[in-house]
Scaffold this motif. Sequence first.
Motif, short mmCIF file in Angstrom:
data_model
loop_
_atom_site.label_atom_id
_atom_site.label_comp_id
_atom_site.label_asym_id
_atom_site.label_seq_id
_atom_site.Cartn_x
_atom_site.Cartn_y
_atom_site.Cartn_z
N ARG A 169 -6.69 7.88 -0.63
CA ARG A 169 -5.51 7.31 -1.30
C ARG A 169 -4.75 6.39 -0.34
NH1 ARG A 169 -5.34 12.43 -3.93
NH2 ARG A 169 -4.06 13.37 -2.31
N GLY A 170 -4.54 6.86 0.89
CA GLY A 170 -3.85 6.03 1.87
C GLY A 170 -4.65 4.79 2.21
N TYR A 171 -5.95 4.96 2.43
CA TYR A 171 -6.85 3.87 2.80
C TYR A 171 -6.83 2.77 1.75
CZ TYR A 171 -11.46 1.70 3.79
OH TYR A 171 -12.50 0.83 4.05
N TYR A 172 -7.01 3.13 0.49
CA TYR A 172 -7.06 2.11 -0.57
C TYR A 172 -5.71 1.44 -0.77
CZ TYR A 172 -11.81 3.52 -1.69
OH TYR A 172 -13.16 3.78 -1.63
N ASP A 173 -4.63 2.19 -0.58
CA ASP A 173 -3.30 1.58 -0.67
C ASP A 173 -3.10 0.53 0.42
OD1 ASP A 173 -2.38 2.81 -2.93
OD2 ASP A 173 -1.10 4.26 -1.90
N VAL A 174 -3.54 0.84 1.63
CA VAL A 174 -3.40 -0.11 2.74
C VAL A 174 -4.07 -1.43 2.41
CG1 VAL A 174 -4.12 -0.61 5.12
CG2 VAL A 174 -3.14 1.61 4.57
N PHE A 175 -5.30 -1.38 1.96
CA PHE A 175 -6.04 -2.63 1.77
C PHE A 175 -5.67 -3.33 0.46
CE2 PHE A 175 -8.39 -0.54 5.12
CZ PHE A 175 -8.44 -1.58 6.04
#
Length: 297
Positions: free
Chosen positions: A190-196
Motif C-alpha cells: 500500500r505504501g509502495y504503490y502510493d509513493v509511485f
Amino acid sequence: MLRNGKWVENWQPIQQKSEDGDFIRQSSGFRQGVVKNAPADRYHLYVAYICPWACRTLMLRKLKGLEHAISVSVVNPVLTEQGWAFDSPEQNLQKDYMHQLYTHSDNQYTGRATVPVLWDKYQQKIVNNESADIIKILNDDFNHLAQNDINLRPTHLLEEMSELNELIYDKINNGVYRAGFASTQQAYERGYYDVFTGLDTLEEKLAHRKYLLGEQLTEADIRLFVTLIRFDLAYYSVFKCNKQRIRDYQHLHAYMHRVYNLPGIKQTVNAQHIKQGYYSIKTLNPNGIVPLGPDQI
C-alpha cells in the motif's frame, strides 16, 4: 521512548502500527506559537540532517534569511539506543540526548523525542515540535527579522497549495515511511504503490511548469524537495521503494536540482548524514553497513 518523563526502552523507529501492519506516525506534543515581534536570538532550532521534517525548517530559515536570528544545533546522524544524541553537550542546557530537552520542558512527557524542535531560550522550553507548524511560523512570524523578502505561503495560492500538500504528505513524504516501516507485505505494498502513484502525478504536473504551483516557489516545493533529495540516497534501497529512482524521472529530477541550486539550499543537505542516519536503523539494516554510492543525486 519516554513514558511519564522517564526513558524506559531502547529507541525503535515504530511506536505504533495498525492491526494490518501499517506504520502510524506519532502526533506532535508541542504546538505553541512564538512571541510577536520576538528579538533576534530568542529562538533556537534543533534539527537532524537525516530528517526531512527537520530539514524543511532549515530550508525556510535559509530562504527567509533568518540565520542571524535563529540559531541551530544539529544532532548526530546515527540513532542511539536513546534516540537522537549530541556530539557534545548541547549549548542551551548542556544535555547529551534530545529526550532530555523534552523532559526539561515537560517532566511527564510520554512519546518519542523527535526533531525538529523550536526552542525558546528565554523560557528554556520547547515551543513546537511539529514541522508543519514551524515552517509556517518561520514564514509568517519572523518577517521583522528576515533579511529576504520572500513569502512561501502567498494568499492567492493557499487553497491550491493546501490540497497539494495533502497529496505530497499522504503519498510521498509519509508514503516512503509507510513502505519502509510496514510490518506486513500488504501494508508495504500500500505504501509502495502510493509513493509511485504520487511521484507519477507530480512528474506529469512538472512537465510544463517551473515549480509545483507555477513560476513561484512555495511551501509545497519545500515539502516535496526534502523527500526527493533523500530518495535515491536512502528510500530507494533501505525503504524498499525500488520501482524507480528520482533520477529516472525526467521532470522530477530536473526540478529537484532546480530547488537544490537555489541560494543556500545546498547547505541544508548533507548526503553523508542522510545515509549514515537511515542505514543506522538496526531493524532495517542490522549490520549498519553504509553504502558508498550513489555518486550523484
